[in-house]
Scaffold this motif. Sequence first.
Motif, short mmCIF file in Angstrom:
data_model
loop_
_atom_site.label_atom_id
_atom_site.label_comp_id
_atom_site.label_asym_id
_atom_site.label_seq_id
_atom_site.Cartn_x
_atom_site.Cartn_y
_atom_site.Cartn_z
N PHE A 226 1.18 -1.23 -0.18
CA PHE A 226 -0.14 -0.24 -0.04
C PHE A 226 0.71 1.45 0.11
N PHE B 251 1.20 6.50 9.75
CA PHE B 251 0.43 4.85 9.03
C PHE B 251 1.00 3.61 9.76
N ILE C 291 0.68 3.38 13.71
CA ILE C 291 -0.32 3.51 14.17
C ILE C 291 -1.03 1.55 13.57
N ASN D 9 -0.95 -1.35 16.79
CA ASN D 9 -2.58 -2.26 17.26
C ASN D 9 -2.31 -3.25 16.86
N VAL E 268 -0.82 5.76 20.34
CA VAL E 268 -1.72 6.19 19.43
C VAL E 268 -1.78 7.61 19.04
N PHE F 206 -1.29 10.74 17.10
CA PHE F 206 -2.39 11.48 15.76
C PHE F 206 -2.71 12.82 16.86
N LEU G 174 -1.79 12.48 8.45
CA LEU G 174 -3.17 11.22 8.21
C LEU G 174 -4.55 11.63 7.42
N ILE H 148 -5.44 9.92 4.27
CA ILE H 148 -6.08 9.31 4.45
C ILE H 148 -7.18 9.94 2.56
N ILE I 25 -6.93 6.03 3.18
CA ILE I 25 -6.54 4.22 3.62
C ILE I 25 -7.27 4.36 5.38
N LYS I 26 -7.09 4.05 6.12
CA LYS I 26 -7.83 3.40 7.34
C LYS I 26 -6.91 3.62 7.96
N TYR J 297 -12.55 11.48 13.50
CA TYR J 297 -11.68 10.28 12.92
C TYR J 297 -11.09 9.05 13.81
N LEU K 137 -9.39 5.77 14.32
CA LEU K 137 -7.90 5.06 14.23
C LEU K 137 -7.60 4.02 15.24
N LEU K 138 -8.54 4.20 15.92
CA LEU K 138 -8.42 3.46 17.53
C LEU K 138 -8.64 1.80 16.96
N SER L 20 -9.41 -0.47 15.67
CA SER L 20 -9.15 -1.81 15.59
C SER L 20 -8.47 -2.53 16.95
N SER L 21 -8.14 -1.56 17.39
CA SER L 21 -7.32 -2.19 19.14
C SER L 21 -7.81 -2.84 20.13
N ALA M 145 -12.66 7.53 8.69
CA ALA M 145 -11.84 7.44 8.14
C ALA M 145 -12.59 7.55 6.48
N ILE N 23 -13.39 11.46 5.94
CA ILE N 23 -12.63 12.26 6.03
C ILE N 23 -12.45 12.40 4.36
N ILE N 24 -13.03 11.07 2.99
CA ILE N 24 -12.71 10.81 2.05
C ILE N 24 -13.87 11.35 1.28
N LEU O 82 -13.70 -0.63 -0.32
CA LEU O 82 -12.89 -0.35 0.78
C LEU O 82 -13.35 -1.08 1.57
#
Lengths: 318, 307
Positions: free
Chosen positions: A194, A243, A246, A250, A297, A301, A308, A312, A317-318, B122, B126-127, B129-130, B182, B185-186, B231
């Motif tokens: 990516f 990215f 993070i 995670n 993180v 951030f 970021l 994105i 991207i996530k 946002y 970012l967090l 999936s933790s 996410a 923002i796109i 996505l």
Amino acid sequence: MTDTPVRPDAHTETTTPWPPVRERRTLTEVAAEIPDAPRQRRTGPQLRRLLKHALLIGFGLVMLYPLLWMLASSFKPNDLIFRETGLIPTEIDLTNYSEGWNALLHPFSHYLFNSAVIVLGSVIGNLVSCSMAAYAFARLKFRGRPIWFAVMLMSIMLPIHVIIVPQYILFSELHWINTYLPLIVPKLLATDAFFIFLMVQFFRGLPKELDEAARLDGCGHGRIFLQIMLPLSLPALATTAIFTFIWTWNDFFSQLIFLTRPDMYTVPIALRTFIDATSNSSWGPLFAMSIVSLVPVFIVFLFGQKYLVKGIATTGIK
Amino acid sequence: MSVINEVAKTRGASREVQKGDGKAAAIFLAPWFVGLVLITAFPLVASLYLSFTDYSLLEAPSWVGLENFQRMFEDPRWWQSLKVTFLYVAVSVPLQLAAALALALLLDRGLRGLAIYRSVYYLPSLLGSSVAIALLWRQVFGADGLVNQVLGVFGIQGYGWVSHPDYALGTLMILNVWTFGAPMIIFLAGLRQIPAMYYEAASIDGAGKARQFFKITLPLLSPIIFFNLVLQLIGAFQSFTQSYIVSNGTGGPVDSTLFYTLYLYQNGFRSFDMGYASAMAWVLLLIVAGMTVVNFLASKFWVFYDD
């Protein structure tokens, strides 16, 4: 509002008589002539904007509430966590942190260290290998480039679950299980394709004249890459680094698979072990360590926000 | 602007490349190429081979033909994992995208404090999936968790949401919707590219806000919607951490959160049934690839490209 548009026919038709004769019209007729949109804009904006902000703030608070609540709970004694929904602890108590820090076989710093090594290795690996590949795809002419480029793009969408079993077998044959290697070496080999794509996009935006001039001056590709492209690509490199940081921090799936010995555990694996190690009711220490795990993180951030959002927005991207 | 558009483009790429930088390219591409072969391509082929074998790591793999795939069709837990995953994707992805689009529209033009709102929305992405957030979710929707505390204020007696088979998956869907930042923002970036002129012209012609949204915003945003959809679908199909943590690795209660990837993990790395896990992985690959292809085909009917 001063820029209320005036209907052009309003004056062109009534210019002849002087002094102007007032046409007698009913109020409804006049009202009908006032353009719709501007009137709305005159009374609407403040109220509407206020409403919008109230909505956005309210919604934002609902979204952040669980996070803030976890932060507050990490300072509360256990019995209060289950009774208080409020955010301000009636008494501040740091025992959750000291208790959580030492709840597992190793102090939490041990897991932080493991995570830090893997993150650092991954960031360096991705920066070096992905930027090299990206330079080749963006600037070099070689046979089969469109095909290899397509292969690279397709590898981005390949689910990791499809290759994890043979990867596991391969790494265990190499005796790499329970070392940092299975988590760092793939990054050194640009498997996070990516970021190659991200940098290709960025490199393509840089003026070609720069490296063409450098080539005429006798620079080789090595120097062009190191002394022209890379310094100009700091935003793309920063995005990649942030990215990678993070995501690796995670990451749970591959760490769960490749690290099974407690002294090799990273932060996410250690957090997960917490549930088994302690009784289900000791949420206080668990929240405390969760907060500790989120701090890096959060710091990244705060400082990397600009990159970021840009990263994105341009590539999704996530 | 995106990987997906790029994939579409390279299919028709012309042969504009002459020879010349071959040696340099070989050097610059060496790490990537080694990785592609050793860490991606070889395992990909190996997992295809393993999917036709019985392999437990201890002995050499033994060829069993299509047995693993047959077994899948007769395995109720496999069907359950497929059902859970499809349900999760079908519900949470559209909701997530709707939330992302709604908030992006609210945030779009000339609003003060945009940067702050953007960050607030946002951050969960970012967090999300933790492990820490999954643990938080487990508590928030637990029997004496935050949700029930809040409900208690209104005199409502809640369930132990994560331990109730009817609601456990729902809590994970909420978690996925929560990470709409996410795609938002796109969307914001996409909205910026629509010329304000169009809206001015439309409002002079007397088009209301709703009409403007359906006639201008949606068609012009459709490539971005498509991009986000593909996505998020691919991402949601591969969810693992949340269900693993919330169900303590079991996929419970009563397999109600048994995600496909979790069942794959259980087979491969708990029972060391590597052949079966590989077969499952290949089916996953086919599903994800098939879905993406269908998406691309369907996009011809609703995605509007300006150029």
